[in-house]
Design a protein around this motif. Structure first.
Motif, mmCIF file in Angstrom:
data_model
loop_
_atom_site.group_PDB
_atom_site.id
_atom_site.type_symbol
_atom_site.label_atom_id
_atom_site.label_comp_id
_atom_site.label_asym_id
_atom_site.label_seq_id
_atom_site.Cartn_x
_atom_site.Cartn_y
_atom_site.Cartn_z
ATOM 1 N N LEU A 50 0.835 -1.202 0.000
ATOM 2 C CA LEU A 50 0.000 0.000 0.000
ATOM 3 C C LEU A 50 0.869 1.250 0.000
ATOM 4 C CD1 LEU A 50 -2.737 -1.060 2.593
ATOM 5 C CD2 LEU A 50 -2.836 -1.203 0.084
ATOM 6 N N ASP A 51 0.465 2.268 -0.768
ATOM 7 C CA ASP A 51 1.267 3.485 -0.877
ATOM 8 C C ASP A 51 0.443 4.764 -0.818
ATOM 9 O OD1 ASP A 51 -0.011 3.419 -3.309
ATOM 10 O OD2 ASP A 51 1.820 3.364 -4.518
ATOM 11 N N GLN A 52 -0.827 4.647 -0.411
ATOM 12 C CA GLN A 52 -1.629 5.867 -0.289
ATOM 13 C C GLN A 52 -0.994 6.822 0.712
ATOM 14 O OE1 GLN A 52 -5.608 6.314 1.957
ATOM 15 N NE2 GLN A 52 -6.246 5.976 -0.169
ATOM 16 N N ILE A 53 -0.526 6.286 1.838
ATOM 17 C CA ILE A 53 0.250 7.071 2.803
ATOM 18 C C ILE A 53 1.701 6.973 2.368
ATOM 19 C CG2 ILE A 53 0.902 7.330 5.218
ATOM 20 C CD1 ILE A 53 -1.718 5.828 5.923
ATOM 21 N N ASN A 54 2.319 8.112 2.087
ATOM 22 C CA ASN A 54 3.680 8.099 1.556
ATOM 23 C C ASN A 54 4.488 9.262 2.116
ATOM 24 O OD1 ASN A 54 3.117 10.429 -0.241
ATOM 25 N ND2 ASN A 54 1.775 8.942 -1.286
#
Length: 739
Positions: free
Chosen positions: A63-67
């Motif tokens: 997951l990469d929505q929070i980066n």
């Protein structure tokens, strides 16, 4: 009829009554396992279905929505209060108030445990409770670090342990599955009695870490005593559906088994431990389970166990279906320093000599990293076997050589030199230097002695929170650097600081290995017992002796008379008299079948080596977060982890603190970790080690964070249970980006 009504009708026809919340779980789980489109979840990585994220133990999420570009916008999305009021009727259940659980998420449902080890299910997007399961009141409380999910069609289960009971709970309803074991639970003493004359059923056996499932086989390690009353640490496998015992692997070999000749004859009858308390990893394609084992009992003295002592202190590979040994790799021979393998191995793939290679990565309490070929169990990088000191205590048999990996370089200091003495103030330096001169130790493998040794590697190096690996083969590990002071004492000497009474003899045999012969302990893990009567009543102490609590094992094998004598000793009200418990030097054990035996030497002092204000006696950093490229064995960065604000205010650079709980790495370029004494959760840029976000938790997050996605929104969750000598919490806290 709507889908919800139809499902409820169908389940009622099967005799399953569901609450609205449980009905919600049924609908969520009904669509299959992680990776399918369920309630807005899409793609792999949407869930966190296993302890460690996946069965390889990678603690990685795609997951990469929070980066790195938006992590500063994280805020609390929901909180779940898992704390519960004390039960005055059951004082033995009051001591373990912290939460170490790394929850799991399966198709939008989060499963975790409370401080009292009740199992719960939440809607992972809101934190709303769906159901809560309460185990039997006769189960002792121990630390719990996770639970296991299994499904086969409509049969969906959570497997978890409380004390010596393994429970199977319906993942949809929260009801116990009565067809599993006896009325829904299995006694995990199962499989330990074979070959022994003494009764193991009353010995302390629990599981702090969850097991792991291969097809319909549930494989489990255990936590046992570390003294002469330790149960065997054998690995067991149970049928997921019935609870029947499927196989047993003897970690202390019995006659005719490989490794039997690395112990004295019939050592398995009296020696215990050699257990896997730290958890396991699984290669489902190969059908192989991997794990690390701990030291034999008792800690620090091995006069009764001459030899290298297989399979203690090994990285192991077993056939998951049969329990047969594939290979082993012993990292410490004849352990005298309690250097258990503290976390599950991490299974990953690296590029080595131009080829892709599947490996097993094991970090250790003394700060080493072993990288082994997954099929052969051989080291990828060079390891030297060197001669080490053998000047042990009378009756001891220190092993003449030990392993020294050349790559990667150690995560932590190996020997406490004069150059390592703390420099945070002239006063601290002078205080520690004077103490250091009296107990100077020149070698990491110096055998324990009555004059004392200084050593690293009890509270880390690495600890039970484990480590994370990303797809590029970069390994992230938090590390503690705290020296400990160990002074041994002759258990039979006439000039003991306490009279040789029955209570004192029982204390030396059962308690001194952890709390010290002087009862002074060391910090929250090994609390002082000198003034225990000011904190607990005799009734409360007796309840804890019978059930155990937290890390402390139960002493159910002792009689009521022996419990009373031990309590009288702890409360300083025992009259001097005969001590019928014999001590044992190598071959003079006491009791039926030589069990429990009492080693000839026990720890008199076992404590952190600190300055006058309680800070570690070495130069900072005292806690770090590290990134290693496993393809090359080289470090990419190392930064302090944690802070003592009062020292920072004095102008001292950030020192780091010890940490308990592990890291989580994501495709968003972030490493999330809590576990520090300053009670913060942080995010680091995984490329540079720079702190890019931090949040002050209401209590310490001594657990490992997880991440998952619901309805297109990514969440980070940590259990903020506090403890470890600091304030107690009780919350699971979820973070998400601001809208």
């Amino acid at each position: 009829m709507g889908s919800e009504q139809f499902l409820q009708s169908a389940l009622w026809k099967k005799g399953i009554g569901l609450s609205v919340g449980a009905l919600c779980v049924a609908m969520m789980l009904g669509s299959g396992f992680s990776g399918q489109m369920v309630d807005g979840q899409t793609g792999p990585g949407s869930d966190w279905p296993n302890y460690g994220g996946n069965k390889a133990g990678n603690r990685y999420s795609p997951l990469d929505q929070i980066n790195t570009g938006n992590v500063q916008s994280l805020q609390v999305a929901w909180m779940y209060d898992a704390s519960e009021k004390p039960d005055p009727a059951n004082p033995g259940r009051q001591r373990n108030r912290a939460i170490q659980c790394q929850p799991i998420v399966v198709n939008g449902v989060l499963y975790g445990t409370t401080p009292e080890l009740k199992l719960f299910a939440l809607k992972a997007g809101t934190g709303e409770q769906i159901w809560k399961f309460e185990p039997m009141r006769d189960d002792r409380l121990n630390s719990n670090r996770g639970v296991v999910y299994w499904e086969n069609g409509d049969d969906k289960r959570i497997l978890y342990t409380v004390g010596s009971s393994l429970y199977a709970v319906n993942a949809v309803t929260g009801h116990i599955i009565g067809s599993f074991g006896k009325d829904g639970r299995v006694d995990i003493h199962a499989g330990l009695q074979t070959g022994l004359d003494h009764d193991v059923s009353k010995l302390s056996v629990n599981a702090t870490s969850p097991g792991i499932v291969f097809k319909n086989t549930f494989i489990l390690g255990s936590a046992v005593s570390e003294s002469g009353d330790a149960a065997p640490g054998h690995i067991r496998a149970f049928d997921v559906v019935t609870g029947d015992l499927k196989w047993v692997f003897h970690t202390i070999p019995q006659p005719g088994e490989y490794g039997y000749d690395t112990w004295p004859k019939d050592a398995y009858k009296t020696i215990g431990a050699t257990n896997n308390w730290s958890g396991m990893s699984l290669d489902e394609k190969r059908g192989v389970v991997y794990f690390g084992t701990g030291s034999p009992a008792s800690d620090f003295y091995g006069g009764a166990r001459k030899g290298s002592n297989l399979f203690a202190n090994c990285v192991m590979a077993l056939d998951a279906e049969t329990g047969k040994r594939k290979w082993h790799y012993q990292t410490i021979h004849h352990d005298l320093w309690d250097r258990d393998h503290p976390s599950p191995p991490n299974l990953t793939t690296i590029t080595h000599n131009g080829k892709r290679l599947d490996v097993v990565v094991q970090s250790t309490k003394d700060g080493l990293v072993y990288m082994l070929d997954r099929d052969r169990g051989t080291s990828v990088f060079p390891v030297e076997e060197r001669k080490v000191p053998i000047n042990g205590l009378p009756g001891e048999h220190p092993y003449p050589t030990q392993k020294f990996p050349l790559k990667p370089a150690p995560l932590s200091r190996q020997v406490f030199t004069v150059a390592d003495i703390t420099d945070i103030s002239p006063e601290a330096h002078a205080y520690v230097k004077e103490r250091y001169r009296k107990i100077k130790t020149d070698h990491k493998f110096a055998p324990p002695s009555t004059t004392g040794t200084l050593l690293f590697g009890y509270s880390g190096g690495a600890e039970w929170g484990g480590n994370a690996v990303d797809p590029d083969g970069v390994f992230y590990q938090n590390v503690n650097e705290e020296p400990w002071e160990l002074i041994m004492v002759d258990a039979a000497q006439k000039k003991s600081e306490a009279p040789r009474t029955l209570g004192n003899s029982l204390y030396l045999a059962n308690c001194a290995a952890c709390h010290g012969q002087d009862r002074k302990g060391s910090g929250p893990e090994l609390p002082a017992l000198v003034d225990i009567g000011k904190k607990l009543s005799p009734m409360q102490i007796k309840a804890i002796l019978k059930t155990g609590s937290g890390r402390m094992p139960s002493f159910g094998h002792l009689s009521d008379k022996e419990h009373d004598a031990l309590i009288d000793f702890l409360l300083n009200r025992e009259k001097e008299g005969p001590a019928p418990v014999k001590t044992a030097n190598a071959a003079k054990p006491a009791g039926k079948d030589g069990f429990p035996y009492m080693p000839a030497y026990v720890s008199k002092t076992w404590q952190r080596f600190t300055d006058q204000n309680g800070y570690p006696g070495v130069k900072p950093p005292w806690g770090t977060l590290n990134a290693i490229d496993l393809n090359t064995g080289e470090y990419l960065w190392r930064v302090p982890l944690g802070e003592y604000p009062e020292l920072t205010k004095k102008g001292i650079p950030i020192t780091g603190t010890d940490s308990y709980g592990g890291p989580l790495v994501t495709a968003g370029g972030l490493v999330f970790i809590a576990g520090t004494k300053d009670e913060k959760i942080r995010a680091f840029d995984k490329k540079t080690g720079k702190t890019v976000w931090e949040y002050q938790l209401p209590a310490g997050g001594f657990a490992t964070p997880i991440t998952y996605q619901i309805d297109g929104k990514q969440y980070i969750v940590i259990a903020a249970g506090g403890g470890r000598g600091q304030k107690i919490g009780g919350n699971y806290i979820a973070f998400a980006l601001k809208h």
